[in-house]
Every structure is written in structure tokens, then in C-alpha cells.
Design an enzyme around this catalytic site. Structure first.
Site, PDB file in Angstrom:
ATOM      1  N   SER A  15       1.891 -11.140 -18.975  1.00  0.00           N
ATOM      2  CA  SER A  15       2.466 -12.145 -18.064  1.00  0.00           C
ATOM      3  C   SER A  15       3.929 -12.453 -18.391  1.00  0.00           C
ATOM      4  O   SER A  15       4.294 -12.655 -19.554  1.00  0.00           O
ATOM      5  CB  SER A  15       1.658 -13.446 -18.146  1.00  0.00           C
ATOM      6  OG  SER A  15       2.313 -14.445 -17.376  1.00  0.00           O
ATOM      7  N   ARG A  16       4.745 -12.522 -17.340  1.00  0.00           N
ATOM      8  CA  ARG A  16       6.159 -12.875 -17.521  1.00  0.00           C
ATOM      9  C   ARG A  16       6.392 -14.372 -17.328  1.00  0.00           C
ATOM     10  O   ARG A  16       7.511 -14.857 -17.467  1.00  0.00           O
ATOM     11  CB  ARG A  16       7.019 -12.060 -16.560  1.00  0.00           C
ATOM     12  CG  ARG A  16       6.998 -10.600 -16.959  1.00  0.00           C
ATOM     13  CD  ARG A  16       7.720  -9.679 -16.030  1.00  0.00           C
ATOM     14  NE  ARG A  16       7.646  -8.340 -16.606  1.00  0.00           N
ATOM     15  CZ  ARG A  16       6.738  -7.425 -16.275  1.00  0.00           C
ATOM     16  NH1 ARG A  16       5.835  -7.678 -15.357  1.00  0.00           N
ATOM     17  NH2 ARG A  16       6.729  -6.238 -16.858  1.00  0.00           N
ATOM     18  N   LYS A  66      -8.377 -16.340 -10.278  1.00  0.00           N
ATOM     19  CA  LYS A  66      -7.773 -17.021  -9.117  1.00  0.00           C
ATOM     20  C   LYS A  66      -8.800 -17.517  -8.094  1.00  0.00           C
ATOM     21  O   LYS A  66      -8.521 -18.427  -7.332  1.00  0.00           O
ATOM     22  CB  LYS A  66      -6.772 -16.091  -8.416  1.00  0.00           C
ATOM     23  CG  LYS A  66      -5.469 -15.904  -9.166  1.00  0.00           C
ATOM     24  CD  LYS A  66      -4.527 -15.060  -8.329  1.00  0.00           C
ATOM     25  CE  LYS A  66      -3.206 -14.839  -8.999  1.00  0.00           C
ATOM     26  NZ  LYS A  66      -2.230 -14.242  -8.080  1.00  0.00           N
ATOM     27  N   ASP A 102       2.276 -18.766  -4.001  1.00  0.00           N
ATOM     28  CA  ASP A 102       2.794 -17.431  -3.657  1.00  0.00           C
ATOM     29  C   ASP A 102       3.525 -17.427  -2.316  1.00  0.00           C
ATOM     30  O   ASP A 102       4.529 -16.748  -2.147  1.00  0.00           O
ATOM     31  CB  ASP A 102       1.654 -16.404  -3.613  1.00  0.00           C
ATOM     32  CG  ASP A 102       1.359 -15.826  -4.993  1.00  0.00           C
ATOM     33  OD1 ASP A 102       2.213 -15.939  -5.882  1.00  0.00           O
ATOM     34  OD2 ASP A 102       0.262 -15.273  -5.169  1.00  0.00           O
TER      35      ASP A 102
HETATM   36  P1  NAP Z   1      -5.477  -6.141  -3.099  1.00  0.00           P
HETATM   37  O1  NAP Z   1      -6.106  -7.422  -2.634  1.00  0.00           O
HETATM   38  O2  NAP Z   1      -6.239  -5.240  -3.986  1.00  0.00           O
HETATM   39  O3  NAP Z   1      -5.055  -5.326  -1.752  1.00  0.00           O
HETATM   40  C1  NAP Z   1      -4.536  -4.050  -1.856  1.00  0.00           C
HETATM   41  C2  NAP Z   1      -4.053  -3.567  -0.476  1.00  0.00           C
HETATM   42  O4  NAP Z   1      -3.420  -2.290  -0.677  1.00  0.00           O
HETATM   43  C3  NAP Z   1      -5.170  -3.354   0.550  1.00  0.00           C
HETATM   44  O5  NAP Z   1      -4.659  -3.642   1.825  1.00  0.00           O
HETATM   45  C4  NAP Z   1      -5.448  -1.840   0.414  1.00  0.00           C
HETATM   46  O6  NAP Z   1      -5.935  -1.264   1.618  1.00  0.00           O
HETATM   47  C5  NAP Z   1      -4.060  -1.319   0.143  1.00  0.00           C
HETATM   48  N1  NAP Z   1      -4.051  -0.043  -0.599  1.00  0.00           N
HETATM   49  C6  NAP Z   1      -4.383   0.160  -1.893  1.00  0.00           C
HETATM   50  N2  NAP Z   1      -4.204   1.462  -2.233  1.00  0.00           N
HETATM   51  C7  NAP Z   1      -3.765   2.105  -1.113  1.00  0.00           C
HETATM   52  C8  NAP Z   1      -3.400   3.441  -0.803  1.00  0.00           C
HETATM   53  N3  NAP Z   1      -3.450   4.421  -1.723  1.00  0.00           N
HETATM   54  N4  NAP Z   1      -2.976   3.729   0.442  1.00  0.00           N
HETATM   55  C9  NAP Z   1      -2.919   2.775   1.390  1.00  0.00           C
HETATM   56  N5  NAP Z   1      -3.240   1.466   1.165  1.00  0.00           N
HETATM   57  C10 NAP Z   1      -3.668   1.135  -0.071  1.00  0.00           C
HETATM   58  O7  NAP Z   1      -4.101  -6.424  -3.844  1.00  0.00           O
HETATM   59  P2  NAP Z   1      -3.135  -7.709  -3.671  1.00  0.00           P
HETATM   60  O8  NAP Z   1      -3.603  -8.808  -4.543  1.00  0.00           O
HETATM   61  O9  NAP Z   1      -2.976  -7.972  -2.229  1.00  0.00           O
HETATM   62  O10 NAP Z   1      -1.774  -7.184  -4.329  1.00  0.00           O
HETATM   63  C11 NAP Z   1      -1.024  -6.125  -3.727  1.00  0.00           C
HETATM   64  C12 NAP Z   1       0.282  -5.898  -4.495  1.00  0.00           C
HETATM   65  O11 NAP Z   1       1.105  -7.061  -4.400  1.00  0.00           O
HETATM   66  C13 NAP Z   1       0.102  -5.657  -5.989  1.00  0.00           C
HETATM   67  O12 NAP Z   1       0.927  -4.573  -6.330  1.00  0.00           O
HETATM   68  C14 NAP Z   1       0.609  -6.934  -6.650  1.00  0.00           C
HETATM   69  O13 NAP Z   1       1.189  -6.688  -7.920  1.00  0.00           O
HETATM   70  C15 NAP Z   1       1.670  -7.370  -5.664  1.00  0.00           C
HETATM   71  N6  NAP Z   1       1.941  -8.845  -5.716  1.00  0.00           N
HETATM   72  C16 NAP Z   1       3.228  -9.255  -5.973  1.00  0.00           C
HETATM   73  C17 NAP Z   1       3.512 -10.624  -6.017  1.00  0.00           C
HETATM   74  C18 NAP Z   1       4.931 -11.089  -6.328  1.00  0.00           C
HETATM   75  O14 NAP Z   1       5.103 -12.229  -6.789  1.00  0.00           O
HETATM   76  N7  NAP Z   1       5.957 -10.293  -6.067  1.00  0.00           N
HETATM   77  C19 NAP Z   1       2.504 -11.569  -5.777  1.00  0.00           C
HETATM   78  C20 NAP Z   1       1.207 -11.119  -5.494  1.00  0.00           C
HETATM   79  C21 NAP Z   1       0.937  -9.731  -5.479  1.00  0.00           C
HETATM   80  P3  NAP Z   1      -7.508  -1.133   1.963  1.00  0.00           P
HETATM   81  O15 NAP Z   1      -7.909  -2.435   2.626  1.00  0.00           O
HETATM   82  O16 NAP Z   1      -7.580   0.028   2.880  1.00  0.00           O
HETATM   83  O17 NAP Z   1      -8.228  -0.904   0.656  1.00  0.00           O
END
Ligand code: NAP
Length: 276
Positions: A15-16, A66, A102
């Protein structure tokens, strides 16, 4: 008395958040602490008992807690319920309040990096329909814009998402990108594509209008393949690190009573840890 805050997760070493909040504590000369605490799922109720006893002013919650903390909070903000995840806890009068920052991080990042981004009637496109997409939809419904198109690998997951959150939202599969692209003013990647070198092979960025803003909430790597391709097309881009920094602001303000700033110095400190 020292005011204490935390981030709980399992594992938590990556964690950062301690670096972000530690920087602000030092900057403001606050008698406070912010520590990363590894809490295994079975130990979560015990940790909440410590919280109720007044040991902490509050803290952050990360994977895998969460969703589990909903049942342990005394009150959860309706927007956190809509997003389906709590990432911030605040203890007030012995009661534990859960919220999700978020969506504020997403808005704060774009407001700071691309002022005026939500002006105008253009449609927006969100790629991905997981937990992070929910926070972005909640953010976008707070701004007056056009339609928001949610494109996902599994179209049924996009359909479920837009049915659950009220707003001008439409579900699509990736195959609709080419047709939608010319009327899109904002593209947001919330899918995991871009992490670990994975990339889009279906997205023809040349079809987007030259005024389109492209942002990726994935920040490892900082320049994702999507942002690199957008830059190659001379489109405006905003990376996802600012979302992480801006989502931390409301928690710090609630626990320590000072609203901190996301400065270039803070960003540089956190950026320096990204390849570790
Ligand atoms: P999640 O609930 O697991 O959802 C993942 C999404 O990505 C789903 O829509 C999934 O599609 C899609 N996906 C995964 N692998 C794929 C592939 N190979 N090709 C096409 N689509 C794919 O994850 P999340 O919690 O939403 O987080 C997503 C990303 O956001 C993570 O990398 C996380 O680190 C980042 N994030 C960043 C912040 C920030 O503060 N910048 C905050 C929150 C999250 P399907 O429905 O088809 O499986």
C-alpha cells in the site's frame, strides 16, 4: 493526544497510503500517525472492536475487506452502497461510518489535470464493468454530461451494472467501439487491460475526435498502452495516479481536521515507488 489512522488489508505491504498520509502529516506538523495494518479476514471483527474503543480516528480499507466491512459499520454512505465497496472509515462518537472516496478521487484527478473536462454535451465511454467502473459511473452521474456507454468484454456484466445504477447509461460489447467513437468526449479505462503489459487489440483510437480526453485508472505502468496510443494520436491524456492521490484527501480531512493538497512533490514521491 496523538490522532491515529490506518489502512487495513491482507496483504498490505504494497500500500502507498502510508506514504501519502505520512507526507501530509509531516507537511502540516500534525501530531498523528497513519500505519498499515495486516488484518486477516477472520480478525476483522476484532479490529472493529478496537475501532469502537476509540483507538483510531478512522482509516482506509483495501482488498479483501472492502465489501466485508459493510456488515460491521454502524452507518454506510448511500454512495458507497451504490458503489458496493467501502474504502474509508471514520469514527465519530463511538460509531463507525463507512464511505467510498474513489469517485471523488476520479473527479478530483480530472478537475486538476484537465480543467473543464466535463463541460459540453459529449458522450463518455467507460471500458470495463467491475468495481472501479461502478465508482466512475457514480462520479459521472454527478456531472451533467451526455450518455455514458459502458463497454465490457462480457456484455452481460455491463448490462447488470447499468441496470443497478440509475443514470443515462448504456451497455455494450467491445464490438460497438468503432460506431460510438466519433461522438465520445471522454474515454475511461477501468478494466484490468493495461496491467502487466496486456493491451487492447480492438481499439482504433484514430476514430476518436481530436478533442477527446483519454484517461486510464490503471497506474501500473503509469503510461498504459491505452495512454501511449492516445498520445500517439495527439489526444489529451490523464493517468490514473492522481485518482489514488485525490481519493485520499477526504479521509485525511475527516481524521486530522486539515484538508491536504495533492502537490507535484507528493506525486513525485509516490511515482518514485511505482516500479518497486
Ligand atoms: P474488477 O472488479 O476485477 O473488474 C475487472 C474488469 O476488467 C472487468 O470489467 C473485466 O471484464 C475486465 N477485464 C479483466 N481482464 C480482461 C481482459 N483480459 N480483457 C478484457 N477485459 C478484461 O477490477 P476493478 O476493481 O474494477 O479494478 C480494475 C482496475 O482499476 C485495476 O487495475 C485497479 O488497480 C484499478 N483501480 C485504480 C484505482 C485508482 O485509484 N487509480 C482505483 C480502483 C481501481 P469481464 O466482466 O469480462 O470479466
Amino acid at each position: 493526544m496523538t490522532t491515529k489512522a490506518f489502512v487495513i488489508g491482507h496483504p498490505i505491504a504494497h500500500s502507498r497510503s502510508p506514504l501519502i498520509h505520512g507526507t501530509w502529516l509531516a507537511e502540516h506538523g500534525i501530531d498523528g500517525s497513519y500505519e498499515a495494518i495486516d488484518v486477516a479476514p477472520a480478525d476483522l471483527p476484532g479490529f472493529f472492536a478496537r475501532l469502537r474503543n476509540g483507538e483510531f480516528a478512522g482509516g482506509n480499507v483495501t482488498i479483501p475487506h472492502k465489501e466485508a466491512v459493510f456488515a460491521l459499520c454502524d452507518e454506510v454512505d448511500p454512495l458507497a452502497t451504490m458503489i458496493g465497496a467501502v474504502n474509508t472509515l471514520v469514527v465519530r462518537d463511538g460509531k463507525i461510518h463507512g464511505t467510498n472516496t474513489d469517485y471523488l478521487g476520479f473527479l478530483g484527478n480530472l478537475d486538476a489535470a484537465a480543467p473543464g473536462w466535463s463541460d459540453g454535451p459529449n458522450d463518455a465511454m467507460i471500458i470495463g464493468a467491475g468495481g472501479a467502473a461502478r465508482a466512475v459511473l457514480v462520479a459521472l452521474r454527478r456531472r451533467d454530461g451526455g450518455q455514458v456507454h459502458v463497454l465490457n468484454r462480457t456484455r452481460a456484466n455491463a448490462e447488470r451494472l447499468v441496470a443497478e445504477i440509475d443514470g443515462p447509461f448504456q451497455a455494450h460489447g467491445f464490438e460497438d467501439f468503432a460506431e460510438l467513437a466519433p461522438r465520445i468526449g471522454l474515454v475511461v479505462n477501468t478494466s484490468s487491460i493495461g496491467m502487466h503489459g496486456s493491451r487492447f487489440d480492438w481499439l482504433d483510437m484514430g476514430r476518436l475526435a481530436k478533442s477527446t480526453l483519454v484517461t486510464d485508472i490503471v497506474y501500473t505502468p503509469l503510461e498504459t498502452p491505452l495512454l501511449a496510443e492516445a498520445k500517439a494520436q495527439n489526444l489529451r491524456t490523464v493517468d490514473g495516479l492522481g485518482m489514488l492521490l485525490h481519493q485520499a484527501v477526504p479521509g485525511f480531512a475527516a481524521w486530522f481536521g486539515v484538508t491536504p493538497e495533492v502537490t507535484p512533490q507528493l506525486r513525485a514521491r509516490v511515482e518514485a515507488t511505482l516500479d518497486q
